[in-house]
Design a protein around this motif. Sequence first.
Motif, PDB file in Angstrom:
ATOM      1  N   LEU A 184       0.824  -1.204   0.000  1.00  0.00           N
ATOM      2  CA  LEU A 184       0.000   0.000   0.000  1.00  0.00           C
ATOM      3  C   LEU A 184       0.862   1.261   0.000  1.00  0.00           C
ATOM      4  O   LEU A 184       0.552   2.241  -0.695  1.00  0.00           O
ATOM      5  N   VAL A 185       1.934   1.251   0.791  1.00  0.00           N
ATOM      6  CA  VAL A 185       2.844   2.403   0.818  1.00  0.00           C
ATOM      7  C   VAL A 185       3.473   2.622  -0.555  1.00  0.00           C
ATOM      8  O   VAL A 185       3.530   3.750  -1.054  1.00  0.00           O
ATOM      9  N   LEU A 186       3.927   1.542  -1.185  1.00  0.00           N
ATOM     10  CA  LEU A 186       4.529   1.656  -2.512  1.00  0.00           C
ATOM     11  C   LEU A 186       3.507   2.113  -3.547  1.00  0.00           C
ATOM     12  O   LEU A 186       3.824   2.905  -4.442  1.00  0.00           O
ATOM     13  N   ALA A 187       2.284   1.617  -3.423  1.00  0.00           N
ATOM     14  CA  ALA A 187       1.225   2.035  -4.350  1.00  0.00           C
ATOM     15  C   ALA A 187       0.925   3.528  -4.199  1.00  0.00           C
ATOM     16  O   ALA A 187       0.739   4.243  -5.198  1.00  0.00           O
ATOM     17  N   CYS A 188       0.901   4.014  -2.963  1.00  0.00           N
ATOM     18  CA  CYS A 188       0.662   5.442  -2.728  1.00  0.00           C
ATOM     19  C   CYS A 188       1.813   6.275  -3.278  1.00  0.00           C
ATOM     20  O   CYS A 188       1.595   7.340  -3.876  1.00  0.00           O
ATOM     21  N   TYR A 189       3.031   5.798  -3.074  1.00  0.00           N
ATOM     22  CA  TYR A 189       4.203   6.504  -3.597  1.00  0.00           C
ATOM     23  C   TYR A 189       4.142   6.573  -5.117  1.00  0.00           C
ATOM     24  O   TYR A 189       4.323   7.637  -5.710  1.00  0.00           O
ATOM     25  N   TYR A 190       3.855   5.437  -5.735  1.00  0.00           N
ATOM     26  CA  TYR A 190       3.762   5.385  -7.195  1.00  0.00           C
ATOM     27  C   TYR A 190       2.667   6.322  -7.700  1.00  0.00           C
ATOM     28  O   TYR A 190       2.880   7.106  -8.637  1.00  0.00           O
ATOM     29  N   GLY A 191       1.502   6.250  -7.066  1.00  0.00           N
ATOM     30  CA  GLY A 191       0.383   7.081  -7.494  1.00  0.00           C
ATOM     31  C   GLY A 191       0.666   8.563  -7.329  1.00  0.00           C
ATOM     32  O   GLY A 191       0.312   9.368  -8.195  1.00  0.00           O
ATOM     33  N   ALA A 192       1.315   8.930  -6.222  1.00  0.00           N
ATOM     34  CA  ALA A 192       1.595  10.345  -5.957  1.00  0.00           C
ATOM     35  C   ALA A 192       2.586  10.907  -6.980  1.00  0.00           C
ATOM     36  O   ALA A 192       2.360  11.996  -7.529  1.00  0.00           O
ATOM     37  N   ILE A 193       3.684  10.193  -7.218  1.00  0.00           N
ATOM     38  CA  ILE A 193       4.687  10.675  -8.164  1.00  0.00           C
ATOM     39  C   ILE A 193       4.107  10.722  -9.571  1.00  0.00           C
ATOM     40  O   ILE A 193       4.332  11.682 -10.322  1.00  0.00           O
ATOM     41  N   ARG A 194       3.343   9.705  -9.940  1.00  0.00           N
ATOM     42  CA  ARG A 194       2.747   9.682 -11.275  1.00  0.00           C
ATOM     43  C   ARG A 194       1.769  10.844 -11.461  1.00  0.00           C
ATOM     44  O   ARG A 194       1.747  11.486 -12.523  1.00  0.00           O
ATOM     45  N   TYR A 195       0.989  11.124 -10.423  1.00  0.00           N
ATOM     46  CA  TYR A 195       0.044  12.241 -10.503  1.00  0.00           C
ATOM     47  C   TYR A 195       0.787  13.568 -10.658  1.00  0.00           C
ATOM     48  O   TYR A 195       0.428  14.404 -11.501  1.00  0.00           O
ATOM     49  N   LEU A 196       1.827  13.780  -9.844  1.00  0.00           N
ATOM     50  CA  LEU A 196       2.592  15.020  -9.914  1.00  0.00           C
ATOM     51  C   LEU A 196       3.253  15.189 -11.279  1.00  0.00           C
ATOM     52  O   LEU A 196       3.341  16.298 -11.808  1.00  0.00           O
ATOM     53  N   LYS A 197       3.685  14.075 -11.854  1.00  0.00           N
ATOM     54  CA  LYS A 197       4.333  14.122 -13.162  1.00  0.00           C
ATOM     55  C   LYS A 197       3.324  14.417 -14.273  1.00  0.00           C
ATOM     56  O   LYS A 197       3.548  15.301 -15.113  1.00  0.00           O
ATOM     57  N   LYS A 198       2.222  13.678 -14.279  1.00  0.00           N
ATOM     58  CA  LYS A 198       1.260  13.803 -15.371  1.00  0.00           C
ATOM     59  C   LYS A 198       0.428  15.083 -15.280  1.00  0.00           C
ATOM     60  O   LYS A 198      -0.008  15.617 -16.307  1.00  0.00           O
ATOM     61  N   SER A 199       0.205  15.567 -14.066  1.00  0.00           N
ATOM     62  CA  SER A 199      -0.656  16.746 -13.900  1.00  0.00           C
ATOM     63  C   SER A 199       0.099  18.055 -14.117  1.00  0.00           C
ATOM     64  O   SER A 199      -0.517  19.110 -14.234  1.00  0.00           O
ATOM     65  N   GLY A 200       1.430  17.993 -14.109  1.00  0.00           N
ATOM     66  CA  GLY A 200       2.206  19.208 -14.253  1.00  0.00           C
ATOM     67  C   GLY A 200       2.355  19.982 -12.960  1.00  0.00           C
ATOM     68  O   GLY A 200       2.758  21.151 -12.969  1.00  0.00           O
ATOM     69  N   LYS A 201       1.997  19.373 -11.826  1.00  0.00           N
ATOM     70  CA  LYS A 201       2.144  20.034 -10.536  1.00  0.00           C
ATOM     71  C   LYS A 201       3.603  20.368 -10.251  1.00  0.00           C
ATOM     72  O   LYS A 201       3.919  21.347  -9.597  1.00  0.00           O
ATOM     73  N   TRP A 202       4.478  19.488 -10.709  1.00  0.00           N
ATOM     74  CA  TRP A 202       5.904  19.785 -10.656  1.00  0.00           C
ATOM     75  C   TRP A 202       6.308  20.403 -11.988  1.00  0.00           C
ATOM     76  O   TRP A 202       5.887  19.930 -13.047  1.00  0.00           O
ATOM     77  N   GLU A 203       7.125  21.433 -11.912  1.00  0.00           N
ATOM     78  CA  GLU A 203       7.567  22.060 -13.150  1.00  0.00           C
ATOM     79  C   GLU A 203       8.383  21.065 -13.966  1.00  0.00           C
ATOM     80  O   GLU A 203       8.973  20.127 -13.436  1.00  0.00           O
TER      81      GLU A 203
END
Length: 240
Positions: free
Chosen positions: A219-238
């Motif tokens: 679950l921790v790894l899934a949350c980590y994966y989901g969070a980084i993927r969201y930040l990458k795909k959404s453009g939240k990170w420059e």
Amino acid sequence: MVQIGNFFFKYRNFLFIFLYLALFIPSAPVFSEADFGSDYYRYPLIIGLAVTVLGQLIRGATIALAYIVRGGKDKKVYANTLVTEGIFAHCRNPLYVGNILMLVGVGILVNSQLYLLVFIPLFLFIYQAIVLAEEHFLRNKFGVEFDAYAKRVHRWLINPLGLGKTIAGMHFSWKRWLMREYNTQVVWLLCIVVILVFKYTHWQWGDATRNTWFIIAVLVLACYYGAIRYLKKSGKWEKV
């Protein structure tokens, strides 16, 4: 060798799936109770984790300092620029060195003679072929520039001289490390979790406790994966 390297370059992602699955093929141990005593499992645990984490740190530093475009083009070796800065100023293939150490480390961690004596040498042969294919392309495209680079920087060994100065003199983009590496990290960490939870039975965990810790880790790894993927795909990170 170049033709062999071009073939395996095309299918190299499947190679890692195969190598991770091969970890769980039954094998004689490298460290046994007969040779190292009742605490024998501490040797593969400590050595294996140290080696595999070192591999990931090398990959992380390489990506964070001077990222090289991976993946080729149309599943063929390709490069639009010759990257010679960052860790690439100390080794021509630091990402591959990191991969090798990560796999050797988990092979030690799982305590498998078969993996270390059969699959790792096979992996090294394939990697050597891939590197020769890449160098053939780079030499044809960049000519004397690549030849000069190859003369001053070793193919596999990382030259530690001036490494601290290189790292201090460049911007360390930890965001790029996470965004480019999260897939590799999650697969690698999941493999380590499976080994620790289900192979290290010396810790006398009950089945319920073992399964609980495994679920928590997943679950921790899934949350980590989901969070980084969201930040990458959404453009939240420059963009980096």
